[in-house]
Design an enzyme around this catalytic site. Structure first.
Site, short mmCIF file in Angstrom:
data_model
loop_
_atom_site.label_atom_id
_atom_site.label_comp_id
_atom_site.label_asym_id
_atom_site.label_seq_id
_atom_site.Cartn_x
_atom_site.Cartn_y
_atom_site.Cartn_z
N ASN A 294 -39.26 -24.09 5.97
CA ASN A 294 -38.43 -22.91 5.69
C ASN A 294 -37.14 -23.37 5.00
OD1 ASN A 294 -36.40 -23.53 7.82
ND2 ASN A 294 -38.21 -23.27 9.13
N ASP B 212 -42.97 -22.04 12.75
CA ASP B 212 -43.76 -21.43 13.83
C ASP B 212 -45.13 -22.09 13.99
OD1 ASP B 212 -41.93 -19.42 14.59
OD2 ASP B 212 -42.39 -18.34 12.73
N LYS C 14 -54.16 -36.64 -0.83
CA LYS C 14 -53.75 -35.43 -1.56
C LYS C 14 -54.97 -34.58 -1.91
CE LYS C 14 -51.42 -33.75 -5.62
NZ LYS C 14 -51.06 -34.02 -6.99
N PHE D 299 -30.51 -19.41 19.46
CA PHE D 299 -30.12 -18.55 18.34
C PHE D 299 -31.15 -17.46 18.14
CE2 PHE D 299 -26.52 -20.36 15.97
CZ PHE D 299 -26.27 -21.45 16.78
N LYS E 57 -34.91 -12.40 24.05
CA LYS E 57 -35.03 -13.85 23.79
C LYS E 57 -34.30 -14.65 24.87
CE LYS E 57 -36.12 -14.19 19.18
NZ LYS E 57 -35.82 -14.17 17.78
N LYS F 234 -36.65 -17.12 26.96
CA LYS F 234 -36.48 -18.55 26.72
C LYS F 234 -35.62 -19.21 27.79
CE LYS F 234 -37.43 -18.12 21.83
NZ LYS F 234 -37.72 -18.96 20.68
N1 CTP Z 1 -36.97 -22.20 18.71
C1 CTP Z 1 -37.45 -23.41 19.13
N2 CTP Z 1 -38.75 -23.76 18.90
C2 CTP Z 1 -39.57 -22.91 18.25
C3 CTP Z 1 -39.10 -21.67 17.77
C4 CTP Z 1 -37.78 -21.34 18.03
O1 CTP Z 1 -36.68 -24.20 19.72
N3 CTP Z 1 -40.82 -23.28 18.03
C5 CTP Z 1 -35.59 -21.82 19.01
C6 CTP Z 1 -34.69 -21.74 17.80
O2 CTP Z 1 -34.04 -22.98 17.58
C7 CTP Z 1 -33.71 -20.64 18.19
C8 CTP Z 1 -34.52 -19.72 19.08
O3 CTP Z 1 -35.62 -20.51 19.54
O4 CTP Z 1 -32.65 -21.15 18.98
C9 CTP Z 1 -35.02 -18.47 18.46
O5 CTP Z 1 -35.72 -18.72 17.32
P1 CTP Z 1 -36.38 -17.53 16.50
O6 CTP Z 1 -37.12 -18.15 15.37
O7 CTP Z 1 -35.36 -16.47 16.22
O8 CTP Z 1 -37.35 -16.91 17.58
P2 CTP Z 1 -38.85 -16.96 17.81
O9 CTP Z 1 -39.07 -17.59 19.13
O10 CTP Z 1 -39.58 -17.59 16.66
O11 CTP Z 1 -39.19 -15.42 17.95
P3 CTP Z 1 -39.43 -14.29 16.84
O12 CTP Z 1 -40.17 -14.95 15.72
O13 CTP Z 1 -40.20 -13.30 17.59
O14 CTP Z 1 -38.09 -13.77 16.45
#
Ligand code: CTP
Length: 432
Positions: A244, A313, A323, A360, A374, A378
């Site tokens: 990303n 994700d 490759k 975050f 969240k 979490k």
């Molecule tokens: N985070 C993490 N590990 C992951 C995904 C997220 O540690 N695999 C942490 C991020 O660093 C952030 C928080 O979780 O502090 C929220 O991340 P976010 O991407 O907003 O949330 P998601 O859990 O992916 O939920 P959604 O996609 O439903 O918003």
């Protein structure tokens, strides 16, 4: 025509001393100069003799309307020119900075006006290196850069790309825009510490009850802080990946602020082009699984854990070790199996003990509601929420956040990333 004096009131103008050294990137210093002037900064230029072969001092004199300093003895009215230049600077930026000048700085050599001024300056010094890839990667240059880090010099590291010498690789000076942004963050951070922002408004961000400013507070002395930052990169094959656009800037600002406040900081960072903050132990990782492992180690005895990373994700279940080729491997590419990455925050926070956990949440809508979910899901103590995307309701400013805790949500706070990092730590430190 707009002049710098029309951009900001005289008493609020900051002075950046711009050092230009001899390499082809010297012409980009003009862009940096204009970028800083547009942001209300006064720029004075000091050049090495070699730099004058690439850009004539007259160019800088025309752009700054000030004398351009080159020779130690070129201002008869100022017998100690390097000291007066050094004293005037709120920040000394050397861009581009050659491997040779870095070597001299690391050795404490002052054999011309620029390097002598660097020895005399007490303001922060920011270097934007530029060199041929082999010169940049030469272990001697790397050793010099590490030594300069340890002495407190700040870096906007060189990027990768085509170099004027015909080679490709690391060594191209960072984009002028990035350098200007970095310098502004440094100046704004310093202004906050002095109680003023760049517009001369008394800073309200980062003050403690006595009105003392966060930047001078050592309230994290003896505390261990773990921060995750940047994206993760999940390989598909040796050249392709899933990732990303995270820059890692906020996580790095938090790590820098925590170290300034006395904490022992471990920054677990995905691949970013940012310089390691002074005094911070950086553990560089690539994938989410590697980040989980490194963060887990630092989390164990942390007092504060801040999860600012943008973790991918998903990842390819079985990355190819060669490759993939268009035409022959299309079917394999079309059928890449993806598996979910571990949720690093959730995994570690679920088993938390003494740690105060900050997560975050970047949300497009129902910010408080989603951030609160969240927080619970979490097992975090606090969520830093910000609104992203087209439907931004709060968010006139690029950096605007809210704190969501079990008791509810705070008012939005805005500022630079460096300022918001201090505000976050102001909120968290008393709870450790
Ligand atoms: N985070 C993490 N590990 C992951 C995904 C997220 O540690 N695999 C942490 C991020 O660093 C952030 C928080 O979780 O502090 C929220 O991340 P976010 O991407 O907003 O949330 P998601 O859990 O992916 O939920 P959604 O996609 O439903 O918003």
């Amino acid at each position: 025509m707009t002049t710098t004096s029309e951009i900001a009131a005289p008493e609020t103008i900051k002075t950046v001393l711009l050092g230009v050294t001899g390499c082809i990137g010297a012409y980009k210093a003009c862009e940096i100069l204009r970028g800083l002037q547009k942001r209300g900064v006064r720029v004075k230029v000091v050049m090495t003799e070699h730099a004058t072969h690439f850009v004539d001092p007259l160019t800088f004199r025309s752009l700054t309307h000030e004398k351009v300093a080159v020779d130690l003895f070129d201002d008869p009215t100022d017998p100690i020119h390097h000291i007066s230049l050094a004293d005037e600077a709120d920040l000394f930026l050397i861009a581009p900075c050659t491997a040779n000048v870095m070597a001299k700085l690391a050795a404490g050599i002052g054999d011309d006006l620029l390097t002598t001024t660097a020895l005399a300056v007490t303001a922060p010094v920011v270097l934007a290196p530029a060199a041929n890839v082999h010169m940049y990667e030469n272990p001697i240059t790397q050793r010099n850069m590490n030594a300069l880090h340890d002495f407190g010099f700040k870096f906007v590291e060189a990027g990768e790309g085509y170099l004027a010498c015909g080679y490709q690789g690391r060594g191209r000076m960072a984009d002028p825009e990035l350098i200007v942004d970095y310098v502004m963050e440094q100046l704004e951070g310093a202004s906050t510490a002095k109680g003023q922002d760049l517009n001369g408004t008394p800073a309200v961000l980062g003050q403690d009850e006595d009105g003392a400013l966060s930047a001078s507070v050592r309230d994290l002395e003896g505390k261990k802080v773990m921060v995750t930052a940047g994206p993760t990169v999940e390989p598909i094959d040796p050249v392709r990946y899933i990732s990303n656009h995270s820059s890692g800037k906020f996580g790095y600002a938090i790590a820098a602020a925590a170290a300034e406040r006395g904490a022992e900081v471990t920054l677990v960072s995905g691949p970013v082009s940012l310089d390691a903050p002074a005094g911070v132990n950086v553990v560089r990782v690539t994938t989410a699984c590697e980040m989980l492992e490194a963060a887990g180690k630092a989390f164990a005895d942390a007092d504060l854990a801040i999860f600012a990373a943008a973790v991918a994700d998903v990842r390819p279940a079985n990355p190819f070790n060669r490759k993939m080729k268009k035409g022959t491997d299309d079917a394999a590419l079309a059928a890449i199996e993806l598996v979910e990455n571990p949720d690093i925050l959730k995994t570690l926070a679920t088993a938390k003990d003494q740690q105060f956990v900050v997560g975050f949440a970047a949300e497009t809508d129902h910010v408080v509601e989603n951030a609160t979910k969240k927080l619970k899901r979490k097992n975090a103590n606090l969520i830093v929420a910000n609104q992203v995307g087209g439907g931004r309701a709060f968010g006139q400013n690029d950096n605007e956040i809210m704190f969501v805790e079990a008791g509810g949500a705070s008012e939005p706070v805005s500022g630079t990333k460096a300022q918001l990092a201090q505000v976050l730590l102001d909120r968290v430190a008393p709870q450790l």
